[in-house]
Design a protein around this motif. Structure first.
Motif, PDB file in Angstrom:
ATOM      1  N   PHE A 196       0.738  -1.113  -0.001  1.00 21.41           N
ATOM      2  CA  PHE A 196       0.020   0.192  -0.009  1.00 21.41           C
ATOM      3  C   PHE A 196       1.025   1.275  -0.067  1.00 21.41           C
ATOM      4  O   PHE A 196       0.469   2.342  -0.701  1.00 21.41           O
ATOM      5  N   HIS A 197       1.881   1.158   0.831  1.00 26.06           N
ATOM      6  CA  HIS A 197       2.916   2.549   0.849  1.00 26.06           C
ATOM      7  C   HIS A 197       3.504   2.557  -0.664  1.00 26.06           C
ATOM      8  O   HIS A 197       3.570   4.107  -0.938  1.00 26.06           O
ATOM      9  N   ALA A 198       3.815   1.461  -1.207  1.00 26.19           N
ATOM     10  CA  ALA A 198       4.525   1.757  -2.380  1.00 26.19           C
ATOM     11  C   ALA A 198       3.294   2.248  -3.516  1.00 26.19           C
ATOM     12  O   ALA A 198       3.853   3.164  -4.362  1.00 26.19           O
ATOM     13  N   ILE A 199       2.104   1.872  -3.396  1.00 24.59           N
ATOM     14  CA  ILE A 199       1.228   2.198  -4.313  1.00 24.59           C
ATOM     15  C   ILE A 199       0.966   3.844  -4.390  1.00 24.59           C
ATOM     16  O   ILE A 199       0.831   4.576  -4.924  1.00 24.59           O
ATOM     17  N   ILE A 200       0.869   4.239  -2.728  1.00 21.51           N
ATOM     18  CA  ILE A 200       0.543   5.554  -2.559  1.00 21.51           C
ATOM     19  C   ILE A 200       1.635   6.496  -3.127  1.00 21.51           C
ATOM     20  O   ILE A 200       1.740   7.454  -3.670  1.00 21.51           O
ATOM     21  N   ASN A 201       3.027   6.101  -2.691  1.00 19.67           N
ATOM     22  CA  ASN A 201       4.315   6.636  -3.396  1.00 19.67           C
ATOM     23  C   ASN A 201       4.213   6.766  -4.941  1.00 19.67           C
ATOM     24  O   ASN A 201       4.427   7.914  -5.468  1.00 19.67           O
ATOM     25  N   THR A 202       3.808   5.808  -5.533  1.00 18.77           N
ATOM     26  CA  THR A 202       4.036   5.720  -7.087  1.00 18.77           C
ATOM     27  C   THR A 202       3.031   6.811  -7.549  1.00 18.77           C
ATOM     28  O   THR A 202       3.326   7.411  -8.467  1.00 18.77           O
ATOM     29  N   SER A 203       1.754   6.314  -7.031  1.00 12.96           N
ATOM     30  CA  SER A 203       0.628   7.359  -7.582  1.00 12.96           C
ATOM     31  C   SER A 203       0.805   8.787  -7.425  1.00 12.96           C
ATOM     32  O   SER A 203       0.440   9.471  -8.015  1.00 12.96           O
ATOM     33  N   GLY A 204       1.450   8.901  -5.884  1.00 10.85           N
ATOM     34  CA  GLY A 204       1.519  10.513  -5.850  1.00 10.85           C
ATOM     35  C   GLY A 204       2.609  11.000  -6.738  1.00 10.85           C
ATOM     36  O   GLY A 204       2.475  12.132  -7.146  1.00 10.85           O
ATOM     37  N   LYS A 205       3.788  10.132  -7.044  1.00 11.79           N
ATOM     38  CA  LYS A 205       4.623  10.796  -7.918  1.00 11.79           C
ATOM     39  C   LYS A 205       4.117  10.970  -9.483  1.00 11.79           C
ATOM     40  O   LYS A 205       4.312  11.849 -10.125  1.00 11.79           O
ATOM     41  N   GLU A 206       3.432   9.929  -9.753  1.00 10.32           N
ATOM     42  CA  GLU A 206       2.960  10.144 -11.260  1.00 10.32           C
ATOM     43  C   GLU A 206       1.478  11.335 -11.340  1.00 10.32           C
ATOM     44  O   GLU A 206       1.726  12.099 -12.260  1.00 10.32           O
ATOM     45  N   LEU A 207       0.952  11.519 -10.193  1.00  9.50           N
ATOM     46  CA  LEU A 207       0.020  12.892  -9.922  1.00  9.50           C
ATOM     47  C   LEU A 207       0.879  13.851 -10.064  1.00  9.50           C
ATOM     48  O   LEU A 207       0.461  15.055 -10.591  1.00  9.50           O
ATOM     49  N   LEU A 208       1.845  14.073  -9.458  1.00 14.21           N
ATOM     50  CA  LEU A 208       2.731  15.239  -9.121  1.00 14.21           C
ATOM     51  C   LEU A 208       3.322  15.423 -10.477  1.00 14.21           C
ATOM     52  O   LEU A 208       3.195  16.838 -11.169  1.00 14.21           O
ATOM     53  N   LYS A 209       3.822  14.413 -11.431  1.00 21.29           N
ATOM     54  CA  LYS A 209       4.291  14.688 -12.465  1.00 21.29           C
ATOM     55  C   LYS A 209       3.118  15.210 -13.619  1.00 21.29           C
ATOM     56  O   LYS A 209       3.312  16.292 -14.423  1.00 21.29           O
ATOM     57  N   THR A 210       1.999  14.727 -13.567  1.00 23.98           N
ATOM     58  CA  THR A 210       0.890  15.213 -14.350  1.00 23.98           C
ATOM     59  C   THR A 210       0.466  16.708 -14.086  1.00 23.98           C
ATOM     60  O   THR A 210       0.215  17.638 -14.961  1.00 23.98           O
ATOM     61  N   VAL A 211       0.523  17.111 -12.742  1.00 28.31           N
ATOM     62  CA  VAL A 211       0.120  18.542 -12.317  1.00 28.31           C
ATOM     63  C   VAL A 211       1.336  19.397 -12.800  1.00 28.31           C
ATOM     64  O   VAL A 211       0.926  20.563 -13.468  1.00 28.31           O
ATOM     65  N   GLU A 212       2.439  19.137 -12.816  1.00 31.31           N
ATOM     66  CA  GLU A 212       3.496  19.833 -13.307  1.00 31.31           C
ATOM     67  C   GLU A 212       3.406  19.967 -14.804  1.00 31.31           C
ATOM     68  O   GLU A 212       3.650  21.157 -15.331  1.00 31.31           O
ATOM     69  N   GLN A 213       3.182  18.975 -15.550  1.00 28.04           N
ATOM     70  CA  GLN A 213       2.868  19.029 -16.960  1.00 28.04           C
ATOM     71  C   GLN A 213       1.595  20.149 -17.251  1.00 28.04           C
ATOM     72  O   GLN A 213       1.716  20.814 -18.165  1.00 28.04           O
ATOM     73  N   ILE A 214       0.749  19.903 -16.461  1.00 27.36           N
ATOM     74  CA  ILE A 214      -0.488  21.074 -16.785  1.00 27.36           C
ATOM     75  C   ILE A 214      -0.139  22.157 -16.476  1.00 27.36           C
ATOM     76  O   ILE A 214      -0.498  23.137 -17.225  1.00 27.36           O
ATOM     77  N   LEU A 215       0.599  22.522 -15.416  1.00 25.12           N
ATOM     78  CA  LEU A 215       0.909  23.917 -15.013  1.00 25.12           C
ATOM     79  C   LEU A 215       1.955  24.397 -16.213  1.00 25.12           C
ATOM     80  O   LEU A 215       2.082  25.326 -16.435  1.00 25.12           O
ATOM     81  N   ASP A 216       2.939  23.676 -16.718  1.00 24.97           N
ATOM     82  CA  ASP A 216       3.644  24.018 -17.665  1.00 24.97           C
ATOM     83  C   ASP A 216       3.058  24.403 -18.966  1.00 24.97           C
ATOM     84  O   ASP A 216       3.248  25.302 -19.615  1.00 24.97           O
TER      85      ASP A 216
END
Length: 216
Positions: A196-216
């Protein structure tokens, strides 16, 4: 042109009473509002009270001559744009060149022809009318462009501010989730909780990457 004539004021400056009477009658018959000045000093005082649309200006006058009157008018921002037609007995080329160099728009030699005076007056009044209209359009266009520029700058500022706010509001909690999940993975936990920790970490990083792309 009739409507324009009814609203036009012409100042006639001449020390000869016969010329003043003749020009008053001639211009008055064509519905121009005629004002008179017998010398340069009176002309300047009259213009200060109410600027005319056009000036018929004699050159040879006692005291202040027509050239000096013209010089003072052109030096004043409030009167510099008034068309001045010199009307004089001086018929030498050097006098005409001086008149134009000082800012006169035209030159009529005395003794003048009535039809010539009317034609030149009408021509320069129409030119001034169209010039004023063009300047008005330019001012309106400039004002509209300034408003559009201000609006664009305000929109750009609002967009930049929005992006800054969104960057802060989205990145901060996501970074917190990722950091917390990474810290949690260092503890001794069972396999299922670690997954569960690994899923949260991976999903969080993927979401952060998506947010940064949208903001860019």
């Amino acid at each position: 042109m009739a409507e324009l004539e009814n609203n036009v004021s012409i100042l006639v400056v001449d020390d000869n009473p016969d010329n003043l009477r003749l020009l008053t009658k001639l211009l008055g018959e064509h519905k121009y509002k005629v004002r008179l000045a017998p010398n340069g000093e009176r002309a300047l005082a009259t213009i200060q009270k109410e600027a005319p649309n056009l000036i018929l200006l004699d050159i040879m006058m006692p005291g202040m001559d027509g050239f000096e009157v013209c010089r003072q008018l052109k030096a004043d921002e409030q009167t510099a744009q008034i068309p001045i037609i010199f009307i004089s007995a001086l018929d030498e080329t050097i006098d005409k060149v001086k008149a134009f160099s000082m800012g006169g728009v035209d030159y009529i030699s005395k003794p003048f022809q009535e039809s010539e005076v009317l034609a030149r007056v009408k021509t320069h009044l129409e030119l001034k009318h169209y010039q004023d209209h063009l300047e008005c359009l330019v001012k309106e266009r400039t004002s509209a462009l300034k408003l559009a520029k201000d609006a664009a700058e305000a929109g750009s500022l609002a967009k930049s501010q929005f992006i800054m706010n969104m960057s802060h509001e989205l990145r901060t909690p996501l970074n917190g989730i990722i950091s917390a999940s990474e810290m949690a993975s260092t503890f001794d936990v069972d396999q299922k909780l670690g997954d569960f920790h690994a899923i949260i970490n991976t999903s969080g990083k993927e979401l952060l990457k998506t947010v940064e792309q949208i903001l860019d």
